[in-house]
Design an enzyme around this catalytic site. Structure first.
Site, short mmCIF file in Angstrom:
data_model
loop_
_atom_site.label_atom_id
_atom_site.label_comp_id
_atom_site.label_asym_id
_atom_site.label_seq_id
_atom_site.Cartn_x
_atom_site.Cartn_y
_atom_site.Cartn_z
N GLY B 129 0.84 -1.19 0.00
CA GLY B 129 0.00 0.00 0.00
C GLY B 129 0.88 1.24 0.00
N SER B 131 1.33 3.53 -3.41
CA SER B 131 0.75 4.53 -4.32
C SER B 131 -0.65 4.92 -3.88
CB SER B 131 0.67 3.97 -5.74
OG SER B 131 1.95 3.74 -6.25
N SER B 163 -1.32 -4.87 -5.98
CA SER B 163 -1.40 -6.21 -6.56
C SER B 163 -1.70 -7.23 -5.47
CB SER B 163 -0.07 -6.58 -7.22
OG SER B 163 0.26 -5.64 -8.20
N GLU B 246 18.56 -4.72 -4.22
CA GLU B 246 18.38 -4.92 -5.65
C GLU B 246 19.76 -5.13 -6.27
OE1 GLU B 246 16.31 -5.59 -7.86
OE2 GLU B 246 17.73 -5.24 -9.49
#
Lengths: 336, 395
Positions: B129, B131, B163, B246
C-alpha cells in the site's frame, strides 16, 4: 564471474588516456584537417610504443600476450579521443604478420602503417582511407577473400588513385582507387574469420568511445549553457536527450566488451553473434549520440569551430567500415 | 573482465539445476489468470517447495533466515529458474522481494520472528500500500492519514495499484503521520493485517482484462503501534532500504524469456518464408544480448561494491521500451491472428512447434504497455538517469 574491468585494465585505459591527452589534443590534431597525410609518424610510433598495435600479440613475437578484451579497453579510449588513422587495420595487420600470414611485421612497432579496405558493393566506388600514409593495405572481400597489398602495390595505388577533395571526415583523407588493388591472397579461412570478429569488436570499441565522449560533451554543455535564467540541462526535454545518450552508450559498451571477452573465453557464449550485435549497437550509438550532441549544442553544434561535428563524421566512417548493418543483424538473427 | 563462473558458482548452479529438473515437472497445471484463490494456492505451493529444499529467500540477509547468496549466485538462481521455466514468484512477490527484506533489516527480533518465516514458507501473502490516487510518481506526497490513539494508529484514506490485495494476509502500508506538507519526513511504515475491520478492497480491471490490481479504502482502520517498523515519521527511509538489495537481477527471467520469444518469432518468420523482418529480429536480438551483458555488469558491480550500481535505471529504461518493440514485432508477424485473444485454427503459430500462441502473444503485447509505467515511468527514469547519474541540474 566478474564483468568489471580488472585493476590492470583500468591502468591500461588510464595509460592510453594520458597518451591521447598528451599527443592528440583536438586543437593540435585539427591542424591536419583536410590534409592528405593526417597521421603523424612520431605520434604513430608513440601509440606503438604504448602497445596499441602489439598488446594482443604473443610474447614470443614481441607482443604483450593480452586478450581482445584488453585491446577493446584501449580502443574505447582511442575512439573517445578521436585519434585519427587506421588504428584497427594496423593492429590486425600486426596480428596477421605475427601469425606468419603476411610480412607486414613493422605494423606492431609502428614503423609500418597498415590500412584496410572493404570491397565495395557493385556500383560503389573503391574508397581508401589515409592512402597517402600507408605502407600496406589489407583488402577484405569479396566473399571470404582477405588479401594484402604491400608497399610497392600501395605506391602504385597512390599514383593511380584520384584524391577525394573533401572527405566527410576532415581527419580521414579519402582516395578513389582505379579498381580492385593488386594484392596477395591470404589462404587461411581461420585468419579471415578472426579478421571479421576482431574488426567488429575493435571498431565497435572505437564507436563506444565516441558514444561516451559525445554524451559527456552534451552533458557538459547542457550544465553550462544558460537560457531563461537557468541551465538548459534543467529542462526535461534536454535532460531526456542526454539520458537516452547514456542508455545507448552503456548498452553498446556492455555488448562490445562482452563480445571481446567471449572471443577470449570461447566457452562463455557465441562470439560471432556477440561481435556482430555489439558492433551494430555501437555504430548506431556513436552516430545517434553524436547527432544528439549536435542538437544539445544548438547553433554552436552546427559551427565548424566547435568540434562536435568531428565525432559525427568519424562515427559515420566507422559505421560504414562495418559493412551493411543488415548483414550484422542477419548474423544475430541466424544465431539466436 | 571474466565471464566464466567459479567452481563454487558452478556447484551452486548444478545443485539448483538438478533440483529444478526433478521438481518442475511435478507441478500442477498453471491456474487461469483470473482465478486468484487458485493462483494463491499454486504460487504458495511452489514457494513451499522452494523453502523445504533450501531455496527460499535466496537474496535475503542471513538475519532474515535467507540464504545470503552472493549477487552472482542470485544471478545464477534467476537464470536457472528462467531456463527451467519454473513458476514466477507470483503472489509471493511483495513478501519475498520487498516487505520481507525490509523487515529483515529494520524489524525488531519479535517482528522478524513473527513475519519472516511465514513468508519464506509461502504461508502468508503480502501486498503493498504505497501509491495513492494522487501520489504516483510523486510518492512522497501521499496523504493516507494515521492518527495515534493510545497503542493504535487509526488509518483513513486510500491506496491504489495494489497487486494481490484480494488474496493478501498483510499489507506493507505507508501512511502520513507528520504534517500534511512534511513529505519524506512525515511518513511511517506499518504492517497492516488485511483482516482488520474497515478495509474495503475494490479490484480494478486492467486493459489485459484481468484484475491484477485493487484499490484499498480505509475507514477508521486500527493498527497496533507494535506493527510499526522503525520510528514514527522514518517510514520513507525504511521503505527504501530494500533498494539496497536490488542486485540487478529483477528482470533476468523476463529478459531470458524475451530471447526465447524472439527465437520463436524468428522461426515463425522462417517457416512462413518472410525475410523482410530479419534485420529487425537481429536488431532486437542484439539489444537483448546487450541487456544481458549489462545485467552481468550491474551484478558484478553489486558484487564488488556491496551496493547496487546505478545501472538499474539504465536497464529498466532500455528493457521496458525494448519489450514493447518485441511485442509489436510479434503482432506484426502474427498478422490478423493477433487481433484475437483466442487460439485460432491455422494461424501463423501452426507453422512451427513451440511458438507462443495467440493468447500469450496478445497478452505480452497488451501487458508490455505497463512496463514503461510501473515501478517508475520511463519519463521519471530518464529524470533519474539525467540527474543522479549524469549530474544534470534538477528542473
Amino acid at each position: 564471474m566478474d564483468f568489471e574491468l580488472s585493476v590492470d585494465q583500468v591502468a591500461l585505459a588510464e595509460l592510453v588516456r594520458v597518451i591521447v591527452a598528451g599527443r592528440f589534443p583536438l586543437e593540435r590534431v585539427r591542424r591536419a584537417e583536410g590534409g592528405r597525410q593526417v597521421v603523424d609518424r612520431d605520434d604513430w610510433a608513440a601509440l606503438a610504443e604504448a602497445g596499441v598495435f602489439s598488446l594482443t600479440l604473443p610474447e614470443d613475437t614481441g607482443g604483450t600476450g593480452l586478450g581482445l578484451a584488453d585491446a577493446a579497453v584501449v580502443y574505447e579510449e582511442l575512439g573517445r579521443g578521436l585519434v585519427p588513422g587506421p588504428l584497427v587495420a594496423s593492429h590486425l595487420g600486426a596480428r596477421l604478420a605475427a601469425a606468419g600470414a603476411t610480412d607486414v611485421g613493422g605494423a606492431a612497432d609502428g614503423s609500418l602503417i597498415v590500412g584496410a579496405l572493404l570491397t565495395p558493393a557493385d556500383g560503389q566506388p573503391w574508397l581508401a582511407e589515409h592512402l597517402d600514409s600507408l605502407d600496406a593495405l589489407v583488402v577484405r572481400g569479396p566473399g571470404d577473400r582477405l588479401a594484402v597489398a604491400g608497399s610497392k602495390e600501395v605506391a602504385n595505388l597512390v599514383s593511380a588513385a584520384h584524391p577525394v577533395e573533401r572527405s566527410l571526415d576532415p581527419l580521414t583523407p579519402l582516395s578513389v582507387l582505379a579498381g580492385a588493388p593488386a594484392a596477395e591472397v591470404i589462404d587461411d579461412p581461420a585468419a579471415v574469420a578472426e579478421w571479421d570478429l576482431w574488426w567488429r569488436v575493435l571498431t565497435g570499441a572505437l564507436c563506444v568511445g565516441i558514444a561516451e565522449a559525445t554524451c559527456h560533451l552534451a552533458v557538459g554543455h547542457a550544465s553550462q549553457r544558460r537560457q531563461f535564467g537557468r541551465a538548459v540541462g534543467s529542462f526535461q526535454a534536454v535532460k531526456h536527450l542526454c539520458a537516452d545518450m547514456l542508455v545507448r552508450a552503456e548498452a553498446a559498451r556492455a555488448a562490445v566488451l562482452a563480445a571481446a571477452v567471449t572471443v577470449d573465453q570461447p566457452g562463455v557464449g557465441d562470439a560471432i553473434r556477440a561481435a556482430a550485435g555489439g558492433a551494430l549497437l555501437a555504430a548506431e550509438a556513436a552516430v545517434a549520440n553524436a547527432r544528439a550532441c549536435v542538437q544539445v549544442f544548438g547553433g554552436m553544434g552546427f559551427t565548424w569551430e566547435v568540434p562536435v561535428h568531428l565525432y559525427l563524421e568519424r562515427a559515420r566512417f566507422l559505421s560504414a567500415s562495418l559493412g551493411p548493418h543488415d548483414v550484422l543483424a542477419g548474423i544475430v538473427a541466424d544465431r539466436l | 573482465m571474466d565471464l566464466r563462473y567459479t567452481a563454487d558458482e558452478e556447484r551452486f548452479r548444478d545443485e539448483l539445476r538438478r533440483w529444478l529438473e526433478a521438481t518442475v515437472p511435478t507441478l500442477p497445471k498453471k491456474p487461469p489468470s483470473d482465478d486468484w484463490p487458485a493462483r494463491r494456492r499454486y504460487d504458495t505451493h511452489w514457494q513451499r517447495l522452494l523453502h523445504d529444499a533450501g531455496w527460499a529467500g535466496i537474496g535475503w540477509p542471513d538475519e532474515g533466515g535467507g540464504r545470503g547468496a552472493s549477487p552472482v549466485e542470485q544471478l545464477v538462481y534467476a537464470e536457472e529458474l528462467a531456463r527451467a521455466h519454473a513458476p514466477y514468484v507470483g503472489v509471493n512477490f511483495v513478501g519475498l522481494l520487498h516487505a520481507g527484506p525490509t523487515i529483515a533489516v529494520e524489524g525488531t527480533p519479535e517482528q522478524r520472528a513473527r513475519y519472516l518465516p511465514p513468508i519464506l514458507r509461502g504461508e502468508e501473502i503480502w501486498c503493498q500500500g504505497f501509491s495513492e490516487p494522487d501520489a504516483g510518481s510523486d510518492l512522497a506526497s501521499l496523504r493516507t492519514r494515521a492518527e495515534r490513539d493510545g497503542d493504535h494508529y487509526v488509518i483513513n484514506g486510500s491506496k491504489t495499484w495494489t497487486s494481490h490485495a484480494e488474496v493478501a494476509d498483510y499489507c506493507e502500508l505507508l501512511v502520513r503521520t507528520g504534517a500534511e506538507d512534511s513529505r519524506h519526513r512525515g511518513i511511517t511504515w506499518l504492517a497492516l493485517s488485511m483482516d482488520t475491520p474497515g478495509i474495503d478492497v475494490r479490484p480494478m480491471r486492467t486493459i489485459a482484462g484481468t484484475t491484477e490490481f485493487a484499490e484499498l479504502f480505509f475507514d477508521d482502520v486500527a493498527v497496533p503501534v507494535a506493527n510499526r517498523l522503525g520510528e514514527e515519521n522514518d517510514g520513507w527511509r525504511v521503505a527504501m532500504v530494500t533498494l539496497g538489495f536490488e542486485r540487478g537481477t529483477a528482470f533476468v527471467g523476463e529478459l531470458l524469456q524475451s530471447i526465447e520469444l524472439l527465437r520463436s518469432l524468428r522461426d515463425v518468420a522462417r517457416a512462413a518464408g518472410t525475410t523482410s523482418q530479419t534485420a529487425r529480429i537481429g536488431h532486437l536480438g542484439a539489444e537483448l544480448d546487450a541487456l544481458w551483458a549489462l545485467t552481468r555488469r550491474n551484478v558484478s558491480q553489486a558484487a564488488r561494491d556491496g551496493v547496487p550500481g546505478i545501472g538499474g535505471s539504465v536497464f529498466k529504461l532500455a528493457f521496458s521500451e525494448l519489450r514493447q518493440r518485441l511485442a509489436d514485432l510479434g503482432t506484426e508477424l502474427a498478422g490478423t491472428a493477433s487481433l484475437a485473444w483466442d487460439e485460432l485454427e491455422g494461424g501463423p503459430w501452426s507453422l512451427t512447434a513451440g511458438g507462443p500462441g495467440n493468447a500469450e502473444l496478445v497478452d505480452t503485447w497488451v501487458n508490455s504497455f505497463s512496463r514503461t509505467i510501473a515501478a517508475g515511468t520511463s519519463q521519471i527514469q530518464r529524470n533519474i538517469v539525467a540527474e543522479r547519474i549524469l549530474g544534470l541540474p534538477k528542473g
